[in-house]
Design a protein around this motif. Structure first.
Motif, short mmCIF file in Angstrom:
data_model
loop_
_atom_site.label_atom_id
_atom_site.label_comp_id
_atom_site.label_asym_id
_atom_site.label_seq_id
_atom_site.Cartn_x
_atom_site.Cartn_y
_atom_site.Cartn_z
N SER A 149 62.32 70.45 -47.00
CA SER A 149 62.68 70.70 -48.39
C SER A 149 63.74 71.79 -48.51
CB SER A 149 61.45 71.09 -49.21
OG SER A 149 60.51 70.04 -49.25
N LYS A 194 70.37 71.67 -48.84
CA LYS A 194 69.03 72.16 -48.52
C LYS A 194 69.02 73.60 -48.03
CE LYS A 194 66.86 67.71 -47.35
NZ LYS A 194 66.08 66.99 -46.33
N GLN A 239 60.76 80.84 -54.74
CA GLN A 239 61.37 79.78 -55.54
C GLN A 239 61.60 78.52 -54.71
OE1 GLN A 239 64.87 81.71 -57.10
NE2 GLN A 239 63.67 83.19 -58.27
N ALA A 240 62.06 78.70 -53.46
CA ALA A 240 62.29 77.55 -52.58
C ALA A 240 60.97 76.84 -52.28
CB ALA A 240 62.95 78.00 -51.29
N GLU A 299 58.22 76.91 -54.19
CA GLU A 299 57.75 76.29 -55.43
C GLU A 299 58.49 74.98 -55.71
OE1 GLU A 299 57.78 78.99 -58.70
OE2 GLU A 299 56.51 80.47 -57.68
N ARG A 300 59.79 74.97 -55.44
CA ARG A 300 60.55 73.73 -55.62
C ARG A 300 60.02 72.63 -54.72
NH1 ARG A 300 65.07 77.30 -55.95
NH2 ARG A 300 65.59 76.90 -53.76
N ASN A 314 56.74 71.42 -56.22
CA ASN A 314 57.01 70.61 -57.41
C ASN A 314 57.57 69.23 -57.06
OD1 ASN A 314 56.14 72.55 -59.23
ND2 ASN A 314 58.13 73.53 -59.37
N SER A 315 58.43 69.20 -56.05
CA SER A 315 59.01 67.93 -55.62
C SER A 315 57.92 67.00 -55.10
CB SER A 315 60.03 68.20 -54.52
OG SER A 315 60.54 66.99 -54.00
N LYS A 317 55.93 65.66 -58.13
CA LYS A 317 56.66 64.61 -58.85
C LYS A 317 56.63 63.31 -58.07
CE LYS A 317 59.85 67.76 -61.22
NZ LYS A 317 61.26 68.22 -61.34
#
Length: 379
Positions: free
Chosen positions: A142, A164, A364-365, A367-368, A371-372, A375
């Motif tokens: 990710s 990335k 933040q990286a 958490e992204r 979240n990805s 989703k």
């Protein structure tokens, strides 16, 4: 945001890897830790990830006798660990670890964030050994955290997707360091770190020998351990510097902080080795600047951004012993200049290398990535 984060690191306790412990201490999430080489063998309590004696035997045969890189029994053990701990995301220290656990992460459908640090991106034999696994990891991962622009450039050259990559140098807890009063300190330089080729302690000693001829009262403290420690001691003896260079061994973090209050400047002659090994952004350099010390270093890797030449320190080319020595002499002979370099360094760290800000970028990286995955499941 609440999530279960598994941090995987190669070593249990290594004095020079303070950045790894910093991540464990400060990253968000409900954290578990695994370690034991490029692929984790142990849980944080020291118990084996592989549970049965038969699995351990199979693993050892596959690894030591057949030299397998992809070992099914340990992949399955890691997947089971992720499932039992409801792991939402994996964060690995070093690219080699990330590449090694990537398949297990994919099997468990757990997102992966890899933090590169230095040799894992630049050391030619290491890269050659892992390049196939790097290519696979680049597709699945990710995010790839890099600590210097030169590392970013190298990963892109190796095939990493630019989108990335996250450029995020190591940070320093500026609140732990008090600005040194360099004008009242003795003419002493301080180095702390591993005695390894890329930190080139022998070159630093050779430069210091030149300094001693111009400033006889100069002194150097070289704290740490490593493969080149004994050779460094022998060189100091050969050059007649035994009484002018101290080798106190490994310092605790508290001892490093205290020592930085008692010296004039920090010195580190980092270089790119013949096999390509290179620094990331040395934590010692950041901590020295946060302590108000002028930094004498080389224009190498992340140091080029961490030290602003003639503003927060003085840089020279790698292996230019004479230029490095003259930079050392400058901060000994011009106390006011040394003080201004140190003062500017504190501000540079505060604005650009705050640990809080650097940790937030990694959070933040991560958490992204979580979240990805969420989703993807919903879709």
């Amino acid at each position: 945001m609440s999530y279960n984060l598994c941090i995987i690191k190669p070593n249990n306790n290594v004095f020079s890897e303070t950045f790894v412990q910093t991540h464990i201490d400060f990253l968000e999430g409900n954290k578990t830790v695994l370690y034991g080489g490029d692929f984790p063998v142990y849980k944080s309590d020291g118990t084996f990830l592989l549970r049965s004696k038969l699995d351990i035997l199979i693993y050892l045969i596959q690894k030591r006798i057949f030299k397998r890189k992809d070992i099914s029994v340990r992949n399955k053990a890691l997947v089971k660990y992720f499932e039992e701990n409801k792991t939402d995301v994996v964060f690995t220290e070093y690219g080699t670890v990330g590449a090694s656990v990537c398949k297990a992460c994919e099997m468990a459908n757990v997102p992966l964030v890899i933090h590169f640090h230095g040799a894992d991106a630049h050391h030619k034999p290491t890269v050659a050994k892992y390049i196939d696994r790097y290519q696979l990891a680049f597709k699945y991962v990710s995010a790839l955290i890099c600590v210097s622009q030169s590392m970013v450039d190298e990963l892109i050259r190796l095939g990493a997707p630019k989108e990335k990559i996250v450029l995020n140098p190591c940070g320093v807890d500026i609140h732990k360091f008090v600005a040194s009063q360099t004008e009242s300190t003795p003419p002493t330089f301080f180095f702390v770190g591993r005695f390894v080729e890329k930190k080139s302690p022998l070159t630093l000693i050779k430069a210091f020998a030149i300094v001693k001829k111009q400033v006889p009262e100069a002194h150097l403290i070289m704290a740490g351990a490593g493969a080149l420690l004994e050779e460094s001691k022998n060189l100091a003896q050969t050059l007649g510097l035994a009484s002018s260079i101290e080798f106190p061994g490994v310092y605790t973090h508290q001892q490093v902080q205290e020592q930085m209050q008692k010296v004039r400047a920090f010195a580190q002659h980092s270089v790119t080795t013949a096999d390509g090994d290179s620094e990331g952004t040395p934590v010692g350099v950041l901590e020295a600047s946060a302590s108000g010390l002028p930094v004498i270093a080389t224009a190498h890797a992340g140091i080029k951004e961490a030290v602003i030449h003639q503003k927060t320190g003085l840089l020279s080319c790698e292996f230019d012993v004479e230029a490095f020595a003259q930079n050392m002499v400058i901060v000994l002979k011009d106390e006011e200049y040394a003080k201004s370099l140190g003062k500017n360094g504190v501000e540079h760290m505060r604005l650009n290398y705050s640990l809080k800000d650097k940790i937030a970028i990694i959070d933040q990286a991560i958490e992204r990535a979580v979240n990805s995955r969420t989703k993807h499941r919903l879709n």
